[in-house]
Structures are given as structure tokens and as C-alpha cells.
Scaffold this motif. Structure first.
Motif, PDB file in Angstrom:
ATOM      1  N   ALA A 263       0.861  -0.972   0.082  1.00 55.44           N
ATOM      2  CA  ALA A 263       0.091  -0.038   0.237  1.00 55.44           C
ATOM      3  C   ALA A 263       0.896   1.315  -0.180  1.00 55.44           C
ATOM      4  O   ALA A 263       1.815   1.800   1.112  1.00 55.44           O
ATOM      5  N   LEU A 264       0.197   2.002  -0.849  1.00 55.93           N
ATOM      6  CA  LEU A 264       1.327   3.308  -1.121  1.00 55.93           C
ATOM      7  C   LEU A 264       0.337   4.425  -0.951  1.00 55.93           C
ATOM      8  O   LEU A 264      -0.784   4.672  -1.194  1.00 55.93           O
ATOM      9  N   THR A 265       1.130   5.534  -0.023  1.00 53.17           N
ATOM     10  CA  THR A 265       0.118   6.648   0.658  1.00 53.17           C
ATOM     11  C   THR A 265       0.613   8.631  -0.435  1.00 53.17           C
ATOM     12  O   THR A 265       0.510   8.992  -0.408  1.00 53.17           O
ATOM     13  N   GLY A 266       1.675   7.402  -0.962  1.00 57.96           N
ATOM     14  CA  GLY A 266       2.829   8.828  -1.823  1.00 57.96           C
ATOM     15  C   GLY A 266       3.491   9.673  -1.414  1.00 57.96           C
ATOM     16  O   GLY A 266       4.140  10.514  -1.071  1.00 57.96           O
ATOM     17  N   GLY A 267       3.580   9.038   0.340  1.00 58.13           N
ATOM     18  CA  GLY A 267       5.016   9.573   0.843  1.00 58.13           C
ATOM     19  C   GLY A 267       6.223   9.017   1.069  1.00 58.13           C
ATOM     20  O   GLY A 267       6.220   8.376   0.200  1.00 58.13           O
ATOM     21  N   PRO A 268       7.353  10.017   1.138  1.00 59.03           N
ATOM     22  CA  PRO A 268       8.702   9.647   1.124  1.00 59.03           C
ATOM     23  C   PRO A 268       9.330   7.840   1.744  1.00 59.03           C
ATOM     24  O   PRO A 268      10.338   7.680   1.350  1.00 59.03           O
ATOM     25  N   GLU A 269       8.531   7.137   2.449  1.00 57.22           N
ATOM     26  CA  GLU A 269       8.443   6.158   3.153  1.00 57.22           C
ATOM     27  C   GLU A 269       8.089   4.944   1.639  1.00 57.22           C
ATOM     28  O   GLU A 269       8.692   3.753   1.704  1.00 57.22           O
ATOM     29  N   GLY A 270       8.082   5.363   0.545  1.00 58.80           N
ATOM     30  CA  GLY A 270       6.629   4.227  -0.544  1.00 58.80           C
ATOM     31  C   GLY A 270       7.925   3.469  -0.700  1.00 58.80           C
ATOM     32  O   GLY A 270       8.296   2.593  -1.149  1.00 58.80           O
ATOM     33  N   ALA A 271       9.208   4.058  -0.508  1.00 61.34           N
ATOM     34  CA  ALA A 271      10.605   2.980  -2.136  1.00 61.34           C
ATOM     35  C   ALA A 271      10.949   1.657  -0.818  1.00 61.34           C
ATOM     36  O   ALA A 271      11.103   0.904  -1.076  1.00 61.34           O
ATOM     37  N   THR A 272      10.532   2.368   0.345  1.00 58.32           N
ATOM     38  CA  THR A 272      11.522   1.409   1.090  1.00 58.32           C
ATOM     39  C   THR A 272       9.944   0.338   1.086  1.00 58.32           C
ATOM     40  O   THR A 272      10.842  -0.804   1.328  1.00 58.32           O
ATOM     41  N   LEU A 273       8.753   0.812   1.286  1.00 57.07           N
ATOM     42  CA  LEU A 273       7.729  -0.529   1.058  1.00 57.07           C
ATOM     43  C   LEU A 273       8.046  -1.321   0.468  1.00 57.07           C
ATOM     44  O   LEU A 273       7.872  -2.420   0.515  1.00 57.07           O
ATOM     45  N   ILE A 274       7.880  -0.315  -0.806  1.00 52.71           N
ATOM     46  CA  ILE A 274       8.555  -1.295  -2.054  1.00 52.71           C
ATOM     47  C   ILE A 274       9.508  -2.311  -2.153  1.00 52.71           C
ATOM     48  O   ILE A 274       9.572  -3.351  -2.734  1.00 52.71           O
ATOM     49  N   ARG A 275      10.583  -1.745  -1.643  1.00 50.88           N
ATOM     50  CA  ARG A 275      11.943  -2.983  -1.904  1.00 50.88           C
ATOM     51  C   ARG A 275      11.302  -4.417  -0.500  1.00 50.88           C
ATOM     52  O   ARG A 275      11.533  -4.876  -1.079  1.00 50.88           O
ATOM     53  N   ARG A 276      11.035  -3.387   0.341  1.00 50.68           N
ATOM     54  CA  ARG A 276      10.296  -4.374   1.549  1.00 50.68           C
ATOM     55  C   ARG A 276       9.596  -5.827   0.701  1.00 50.68           C
ATOM     56  O   ARG A 276       9.988  -6.904   1.265  1.00 50.68           O
TER      57      ARG A 276
END
Length: 850
Positions: A237-250
Motif C-alpha cells: 500500500a502506497l500513500t505517496g509519502g517518502p516511505e514508499g520506496a522502502t515499502l516497495i523494496r521490502r
């Protein structure tokens, strides 16, 4: 009438046993009393397959004449008239002979199904339209006979007929697939272990996708919403915040732990479209997801956890990855948040709450712009400061009204101020009105004391209603402005995307559309030099930047030279010149900048591929040339050297006959060597584009005999049939002779003893067609394009087998003269090469008026 059922036997390659398995099923059904007939079965000369037909009834085939040759095809009308329960129709992807009712056999099968007849058929994975280009890349062979995937997916049953590459190669070596004279070539080319392994994986994956579709259809029919863990699907799930890249790679790492797992990224936007994430961040995250092999999805919903879980259940997800909340501790006390709520409602879906550097820091949002313009707010304050006293004066001079009427008039005034100036002017008006009402109209007068409780309640209600109305008006104005802004942003994005899609070069089209949209003088994309990277002091120098793309007049050469600079990453920056943009416009420009970076990367990859392609081709040609020299040149050189050395040897005395034979051997070997060297030189000229071509009108009755004379004694028995009224061809005489020599030599090499090739000619539609017909072993249709690739006789094989440089050169020379060379199957076996050249004068059709 119920529609018939389709059962397809899918194989990874020829020879895995599709037709055999299909016939086994036909026998099983016939033994159960089912009316089964064979509409068309192609045995390809395989004894085991032919024996498997047994006593099954066969509908006689229909013979179609095309260009003077008869071809057997399935008699569709006869099968329909016979009306069996089950029809066996081989080779679903087969192309029917011109003159048939349908172009493709799968269309014939559709008619049988519509007539209520169940059909058993076969197809190889390389003939499926969706994987045709992948198969060509893997095997180097272009499959010209294809079938739409949907024609196979609609089948009620698709059965995979599987065989390991090693077992299939053993079948090939034992002669169970191809004739002995084709086994070595097949094993060394199409039937390599790597090719077969890749084709097998394609077949398994395609069938797995169909099974997945069937599972989804079953779940939908049965109303099953629970997750079935048939395949791992990881949703992030992406919110468009700066943490998105971290979540995608995980999430990508989680998906990589399971072979064949799917990665899906989803962003849930509010259904009103008024508040959303940073489009630039989402654009970059979408590129990251797709680069990791995942897919990006965008859904709408007012309840974020419910919308997220609905999407996850809809795609049958097994795991869900969310980021830890960015909200502060106080906000988390008031509400559990999306992550905790989703985990509580997820059911069998595993939820991963991933921590990240932004967790707990609170949401950093840009300043919320005022709902109304500054002018309207100032006018609202003026109206509140002047309007309320004027209303008080008016009420004092008018006949005395009740307190209720006074309150209603002041409330109307407050609403008017709210409509004009928004929340804060309305609050000032409400506060002032309450004081004026208390002082002038509430007993005791001219004091702030309220004697009666009812009047106190009335004033309290007045203030509450005034504040509520002011708040509603302000929110409505804010929402209206946000909606207008969102609509403008969406229209801008759609316009830019459309311009990019319609443009031949995405990056210039994107920049030019961006310049036009915001009325800029110029837009440029700047790249930081490698020397200045990581050095902030150097990055401020104008010389540290170079313009990689620009549009407009006088583009900026450094970030400081423009009015607005939008960094894309550590090295790229988009600079806008002409006017300074508002903060709200900057978010849209950031999204465009992210797309510009992607477009720039694509252009550079295309340039690198274009640069590498000639180098790879040159390397391939150099390797092939060395192989050709090591094989094709070795034999004639060795023969000529042996003959000359024998003649010069003082140890042996040769009589006249021996000397004549040795000289003839040397001459023949040197002729072969001369032809090969000439072919190599012409092929190099063709590929360099420097081959001189001078066309003129030339009669084939003159060109063909000269070519046969060049071939000498081997071509003495070649039969020719050239009509007397055949028009002249427009060709280069020297090149045409070379083409004919190569084609006829190839036909002679593959013709059986005592059955020399035949040369015929005709005219059709402004072209002269010459056919060189042999009755040799022939070439499979799926290998036709392969024979025109240069230097195919690689490896340690005999020079008399396979196809070498001659046909590749012949096609190149024919195309240089405006013609073409295409192969056809000789009726009864063999190969026919068709040379088409432009007619030197218009060919009059039969029955044309003079």
C-alpha cells in the motif's frame, strides 16, 4: 442448440506427443460409444502417430488447387454434414490454403463448436500470439502461423502434454520426430536443450495463467471472497509519502522468497478527488514498482482500510505490506490509524507493518492555501467592521422590533459577511453582532448584563449558528477551490500525457507540452557532471551542469539561471524559465519532472541499444565469417592443393587421364572457392549499403541458360519451362545471374538422384515469378526464415549439409533489385524457391481489352 466443447492439447515443441495424446482420447471416447470422426490429423510421417489412428473414421479431405498445385485441407462442410459428437482436428494454428472458407483452422473449429460438435485439437506454445515474439527471441525462428490467445483460453479444457528436453532430444535422435536427414540440423538448432527448456517454461507459465483465470471465475461464480493461497501475491500500500520506496523494496524481497509470486502496488485515493498524495512521489514509486517486475494500481475509496482490503481480496492477495503510521502519538491515541485497522480486519491475509524513518514524525503537509482570495477577505473584514454598526443604526431608527427579529437580521448580516469574506471575517462579525445585540437590544440596555435567561439562550444560539454558517461557507469555498485545482491538475496531466503518447520522441514532447501549459519561455533538463557529484561547492558553479534536453528560447544552463528549479534526483534537475510558478503548480511540475527522467532514461537506453546493435552484428558476422572460412574455404583449398601437389610430385608418374582428372579437380575446387569469395564480398557490400545496382529489361529466357552454364555439368539435367510470351524482368543482369546460380545450386544439392530440379516462370500482377522446384527433403515452414540467415553452417559439420551463405546473399541481391525470394512447399515433398522481380512492362491480365 448447445455449443460444443473445445479440448486442446498444448505442447512446448513439436514431437512431445500432442497428436498421439489427442488420438488416445479419441479412442477412449469411441470405446465408450461416442460418435468420433477425424476431421484432419497431420502425422508428419511418424509411424507411431499414423498407427494410432487405427479404425477411427476419417472424413475425406478436400483438395484445393492453388497456383497450379493441389493441397489437401479439412473438408469443413463434410464434417458439418456428418455431424459427429466429437471431431478430431489437428494443428489449431494452421493457415488454410487460399480459397478456403476461413483463413485459419481455428476459425473452422469455431464453426464446428457453434454447430454443437465437440472438438479435440492441438497447438504448440510457440504459435500463441502473446508469446510469438518471445519465442522468436529465444529460438531465432519467427513463427508465421499464430493463433489468438483468446481462441485457446475459451477452451473448456487445456491439457499440457509435457516432456523433458532430454527425453525429447532422445526421441529426435531415435527418428521418432523428423526424418534421419533432418535430425542433426534440428538437434543443433531449434531442439537445443536451452531452447526446449525455455519453451517448456513458457508453456507451463501460460497454462498456469489460464488455470488462475479459471480459479478466479470459479470463485466469482461461487461468491467466494476468502483468500485461497494458490499463489503468493504481495500487495504493498502506497500513500505517496517518502516511505514508499522502502515499502516497495521490502515487499519485493518478500515476493522474491516465493517462486512465481506476484508483486502489486496500490494507492487508494479519496473518492472526492480533493485531497491526494504527491503526484511526483507516486510517479517515481510507480517506476520503481515496474522496474522490480510488479504492477501499479490506483483505486478510489472514502474508507481507506476497507478499500485496501477490498482490492487485496479481489486479487486474491496473500500478504499485505503497509508502512508504520507517520502520525504523531497524540493523533494515534485518538484513532488507531490505517495500518492497525487494516490488520484487525484482514482475516487470512498476512499484514506486515514496516517501520521506516518517517514513522511517528507526523505528516509534513504543505501550507493550506486560503479558501478565498485576499481581496475578498479584506472586503469581508470591511463589511463586518462597517456593516454591523450600520445595521445597528438602521434598527435603532426603525420602529421597535422584537429581539427575535433583531437576532435574525444580525444573523443574516453575518451570513452575508461569511459569503463574501469567509470564516475569519464572519467570526469577527458574529462576535461584534453579539456585543451590539447585547448592548443595544437586550435589556437592561447599554450594559453587557443580560437580565432574562431566554435572551441569553437566544444570543448563545445566535453566536453558534453564526459560527457554524461561517464554517460551512468557508469549507465549501475551500472545497470548491480544491476541486477546481484538482480538475485543472487532472486536465493538465491528461494533456501532457496525450502529447507524450502522440509524440515520436517522448522527452521533447513532454518538455514542450510543459512549457505550453504553464506559459514558460523555456524548459531545460540539466545533468550534474560526474566531477561535481557529491560536492555542493562545485554544484553551484554554472560549468558543473550540462543541458541534456531543452525546448523554448534561451534555456537555462544552470539551476540558478531559471526562475524555478525542480530537482529530480541527485544528478538531474528540471529548470523553468519565463516566470516563477506558484507552490501549487510546483507539485504538478514535479510529476512531469519524474516522467521526464524516465523518458530521458528510455532515450539513452534506445541510443545505447542502437549503438550496440551494429557492434553486435559486426561481431556476429566476424565470428560467422571465421567459421565460414574454417569450413567452406577449407575443402576447396585442400582439394586444389592436393591436386596441384600430386601433379608436381616427382615420385609419381601420371598418365594423361589421371592428369586430366587432377586438373579438373583443381579447376572445380578453385571455381567453388571463387564463388564463395565473391559471395562473401557481395554480402559485405550489401550490409555496408555500397553494392552497385543497375537495372535494365532482361528476359529470363536469356538469364536462366547463362546461370545453368555457370553451374556446369551438374545443371545439365535441370528442366526449364519458360513461356514464350513471358515479359522481361527489370533487374541487374550480373546480380540476377548470381541469384539464379545460388538458388539452382541449392536445389541441386538437395535434389534426390535422378530427380533434377525444375525451373518454371509466370507473370502475375506486374511481377515476373520464377520458381526453382526440387523434390528433396524440404524444410519445415517454421524454419523458412531461418534458412535466409547468413552463415548457418556453424559447428563441425559437413559442408554439403545445411544452408550456408548462398540463400542469404540471394535474398539480399533480389531485394536490392526491387524483388523478393520466398520459399514454398513442393507438393509431394520438397522445396520451391520463388523469385519475384518487377516486370519491365505492365503485364496484361487475361481478358484485358486492347
Amino acid at each position: 442448440m448447445p455449443r460444443g466443447e473445445l479440448r486442446i492439447y498444448l505442447g512446448a515443441a513439436p514431437g512431445v506427443g500432442k497428436t498421439y495424446a489427442m488420438l488416445e482420447e479419441a479412442h477412449r471416447r469411441a470405446e465408450r460409444g461416442t460418435d468420433v470422426v477425424i476431421g484432419f490429423v497431420e502425422t508428419h510421417g511418424r509411424a507411431h502417430t499414423a498407427a494410432m489412428i487405427g479404425d477411427l473414421e476419417q472424413v475425406p479431405r478436400r483438395t484445393i488447387t492453388y497456383r497450379g498445385t493441389e493441397f489437401p485441407e479439412m473438408d469443413l462442410d463434410a464434417v458439418l454434414a456428418r455431424r459427429p459428437e466429437v471431431a478430431v482436428v489437428d494443428e489449431l494454428a494452421h493457415t488454410n490454403v487460399p480459397g478456403s472458407r476461413n483463413e485459419k483452422r481455428w476459425q473452422d473449429i469455431q464453426e464446428l463448436l457453434d454447430a454443437g460438435i465437440t472438438v479435440l485439437s492441438t497447438v504448440n506454445v510457440q504459435h500463441l500470439e502473446s508469446v510469438n515474439d518471445v519465442v522468436a527471441q529465444i529460438t531465432g525462428t519467427i513463427q508465421r502461423e499464430t493463433v489468438p490467445d483468446e481462441a485457446v483460453r475459451v477452451a473448456e479444457q487445456v491439457e499440457l502434454v509435457d516432456m523433458t528436453p532430454e527425453a525429447l532430444r532422445r526421441r529426435m535422435a531415435h527418428g521418432n520426430i523428423y526424418r534421419p536427414d533432418r535430425i542433426d540440423a534440428a538437434l543443433g538448432n531449434y531442439f537445443r536443450v536451452g531452447n526446449l527448456t525455455a519453451l517448456r517454461e513458457l508453456a507451463l507459465l501460460w497454462l498456469a495463467d489460464k488455470v488462475d483465470d479459471q480459479l478466479d471465475a470459479y470463485r466469482a461464480q461461487q461468491g467466494i471472497s476468502d483468500t485461497w493461497e494458490a499463489r503468493e501475491r504481495v500487495v504493498v500500500a502506497l500513500t505517496g509519502g517518502p516511505e514508499g520506496a522502502t515499502l516497495i523494496r521490502r515487499a519485493a524481497r518478500i515476493a522474491a522468497r516465493s517462486k512465481g509470486a506476484d508483486l502489486l502496488a496500490v494507492h487508494v485515493a479519496r473518492s472526492d478527488g480533493l485531497a491526494g498524495a504527491d503526484p511526483a512521489q507516486l510517479a517515481r514509486q510507480r517506476v520503481l514498482v515496474e522496474s522490480l517486475g510488479g504492477t501499479y494500481h490506483h483505486v478510489l475509496g472514502t474508507d481507506i482500510p476497507a478499500a485496501l482490503l477490498d482490492f487485496a481480496r479481489g486479487v486474491n492477495a496473500t500478504q499485505l505490506v503497509l508502512g508504520a503510521s507517520r502520525r504523531g502519538r497524540f493523533a494515534q491515541l485518538l484513532s488507531r490509524g490505517v495500518g492497525v485497522t487494516t490488520a484487525a480486519l484482514s482475516g487470512p491475509i498476512d499484514v506486515h507493518l514496516v517501520t521506516h524513518p518517517e514513522a511517528g514524525r507526523g505528516r509534513r503537509t504543505a501550507g493550506v492555501p486560503a479558501a478565498l482570495s485576499r481581496r475578498r477577505r479584506l472586503f469581508g473584514f470591511a463589511l463586518a467592521g462597517l456593516g454591523m454598526p450600520l445595521l445597528t443604526l438602521l434598527l435603532r431608527v426603525l420602529p421597535e422590533l422584537s429581539l427575535t427579529n433583531d437576532i435574525l437580521l444580525f444573523l443574516a448580516g453575518v451570513v452575508g459577511v461569511a459569503l463574501v469574506g469567509g470564516l475569519w471575517p464572519a467570526l469577527v462579525a458574529a462576535l461584534g453582532s453579539s456585543l451590539l445585540l447585547n448592548w443595544f437590544f437586550t435589556p437592561p440596555f447599554r450594559t453587557l448584563t443580560i437580565a432574562e435567561g431566554d435572551n441569553l439562550l437566544a444570543l448563545g444560539v445566535f453566536v453558534g449558528v453564526a459560527v457554524a454558517v461561517s464554517w460551512v461557507v468557508d469549507v465549501a469555498a475551500r472545497r470548491t477551490r480544491e476541486a477546481a485545482r484538482a480538475s485543472a491538475d487532472a486536465q493538465t496531466l491528461a494533456t501532457v500525457a496525450g502529447g507524450v503518447l502522440r509524440g515520436e520522441r517522448p522527452l521533447p514532447a513532454l518538455l514542450d507540452r510543459l512549457r505550453e501549459t504553464f506559459g514558460l519561455r523555456a524548459v531545460s533538463v540539466l545533468e550534474l557532471s560526474a566531477e561535481a557529484e557529491g560536492r555542493p561547492d562545485r554544484a553551484r558553479d554554472e560549468g558543473a551542469w550540462r543541458v541534456v534536453a531543452s525546448v523554448g528560447d534561451r534555456p537555462a544552463g544552470s539551476p540558478s539561471a531559471g526562475e524555478t528549479a525542480v530537482p529530480v534526483d541527485e544528478r538531474l534537475t528540471v529548470v523553468l524559465s519565463g516566470r516563477r510558478l506558484e507552490a501549487a503548480d510546483r507539485r504538478i511540475v514535479e510529476a512531469f519532472a519524474a516522467q521526464a527522467a524516465v523518458a530521458l532514461k528510455q532515450e539513452r537506453l534506445a541510443e545505447e541499444a542502437a549503438t550496440a546493435r551494429p557492434l553486435a552484428e559486426a561481431d556476429r558476422m566476424r565470428t560467422a565469417l571465421l567459421a565460414a572460412v574454417s569450413h567452406d574455404l577449407r575443402t576447396p583449398l585442400a582439394s586444389a592443393k592436393a591436386a596441384v601437389s600430386s601433379l608436381r610430385s616427382p615420385d609419381v608418374e601420371f598418365d594423361a587421364d589421371d592428369r586430366t582428372e587432377l586438373l579438373a579437380t583443381a579447376e572445380e575446387s578453385l571455381d567453388r572457392l571463387a564463388r564463395l569469395v565473391a559471395n562473401l564480398l557481395d554480402m559485405s557490400r550489401l550490409q555496408a549499403g555500397v553494392l552497385g545496382v543497375t537495372t535494365t529489361a532482361i528476359g529470363l529466357e536469356d538469364a536462366v541458360p547463362r546461370a545453368l552454364d555457370d553451374l556446369g555439368a551438374p545443371a545439365a539435367d535441370v528442366a526449364t519451362d519458360l513461356p514464350a510470351d513471358l515479359p522481361a524482368a527489370q533487374a541487374d543482369p550480373g546480380l540476377l545471374e548470381r541469384v539464379l546460380v545460388n538458388i539452382v545450386a541449392n536445389a541441386l544439392r538437395h535434389s534426390p538422384p535422378g530427380q533434377p530440379p525444375t525451373i518454371t516462370a509466370s507473370a502475375h500482377g506486374g511481377q515476373v515469378e520464377l520458381r526453382v522446384i526440387d523434390t528433396g527433403p524440404g524444410i519445415p515452414a517454421d524454419q523458412w526464415e531461418h534458412v535466409f540467415l547468413p552463415f548457418q553452417r556453424l559447428g563441425d559439420r559437413d559442408n554439403t549439409t545445411g544452408v550456408g551463405l548462398g540463400l542469404a546473399l540471394s535474398r539480399g541481391l533480389a531485394e536490392a533489385m526491387g524483388g523478393s525470394i520466398t520459399p514454398e512447399t513442393t507438393p509431394g515433398g520438397g522445396l520451391t524457391m520463388v523469385l519475384r522481380l518487377p516486370a519491365a512492362q505492365p503485364v496484361r491480365s487475361e481478358g484485358a481489352q486492347g
